[in-house]
Design a protein around this motif. Structure first.
Motif, PDB file in Angstrom:
ATOM      1  N   ALA A   1       0.804  -1.271   0.226  1.00 39.47           N
ATOM      2  CA  ALA A   1       0.170   0.106   0.073  1.00 39.47           C
ATOM      3  C   ALA A   1       0.853   1.343  -0.165  1.00 39.47           C
ATOM      4  O   ALA A   1       0.541   2.138  -0.695  1.00 39.47           O
ATOM      5  CB  ALA A   1      -0.960  -0.026   1.176  1.00 39.47           C
ATOM      6  N   LYS A   2       2.067   1.226   0.862  1.00 42.33           N
ATOM      7  CA  LYS A   2       3.040   2.505   0.905  1.00 42.33           C
ATOM      8  C   LYS A   2       3.481   2.696  -0.508  1.00 42.33           C
ATOM      9  O   LYS A   2       3.571   3.758  -0.951  1.00 42.33           O
ATOM     10  CB  LYS A   2       3.908   2.081   1.955  1.00 42.33           C
ATOM     11  N   ALA A   3       3.887   1.576  -1.181  1.00 43.72           N
ATOM     12  CA  ALA A   3       4.668   1.461  -2.360  1.00 43.72           C
ATOM     13  C   ALA A   3       3.811   2.178  -3.396  1.00 43.72           C
ATOM     14  O   ALA A   3       3.965   2.964  -4.331  1.00 43.72           O
ATOM     15  CB  ALA A   3       5.253   0.128  -2.850  1.00 43.72           C
ATOM     16  N   ASN A   4       2.414   1.621  -3.521  1.00 39.82           N
ATOM     17  CA  ASN A   4       1.394   2.158  -4.354  1.00 39.82           C
ATOM     18  C   ASN A   4       1.110   3.508  -4.228  1.00 39.82           C
ATOM     19  O   ASN A   4       0.738   4.361  -5.142  1.00 39.82           O
ATOM     20  CB  ASN A   4       0.026   1.300  -4.787  1.00 39.82           C
ATOM     21  N   GLN A   5       1.091   4.057  -2.876  1.00 35.76           N
ATOM     22  CA  GLN A   5       0.455   5.445  -2.517  1.00 35.76           C
ATOM     23  C   GLN A   5       1.780   6.288  -3.041  1.00 35.76           C
ATOM     24  O   GLN A   5       1.580   7.374  -3.817  1.00 35.76           O
ATOM     25  CB  GLN A   5       0.284   5.747  -1.126  1.00 35.76           C
TER      26      GLN A   5
END
Length: 132
Positions: free
Chosen positions: A117-121
């Motif tokens: 999720a952090k990478a996608n954000q």
């Protein structure tokens, strides 16, 4: 009852606000960030009623992203397993699950999902700041 209906509606709206497959991991992280504290409170007070309504919120959330479930197994499993972890913690040892294997599996999936999720954000922020 009205509060429960409101929570279900808000969870449903939140889940359906995401369009693409990569958004599923962000939505999963947000869902878990909302539900895990509630689950922890239910475990602390041994509130089994939370789990009945929790399963409905999980179903609603996962139904909003059914096409993406296979693409992100760590998020799918973290969302589907967190309630089992809570039930295991409330139940007498050995009566419902094996905490030595199941808890670490859940924690690993949760960590992978949150990292994705952090990478996608971060990726979405980079794309939104680049000129067209």
């Amino acid at each position: 009852m009205k509060l429960l209906l409101l929570l279900l509606a808000l969870t449903s709206l939140s889940a359906n606000a995401y369009a693409g497959p990569s958004d599923f991991v962000i939505a999963s992280d947000e869902f878990l960030s909302t539900e895990l504290p509630k689950m922890e409170a239910a475990v602390a007070t041994k509130d089994r009623a939370y789990f009945a309504s929790g399963i409905e919120r999980v179903k609603t959330f996962l139904n909003g992203h059914w096409a993406d479930l296979d693409k992100f197994p760590s998020c799918t499993e973290a969302v589907s397993d967190f309630l089992i972890v809570g039930q295991c913690r409330i139940s007498p040892p050995g009566s419902l699950c094996e905490p030595e294997t199941f808890f670490p599996k859940f924690e690993a999936n949760l960590a992978k999902c949150r990292a994705a999720a952090k990478a996608n954000q971060a990726s979405q922020r980079m794309l939104s700041t680049q000129p067209n």
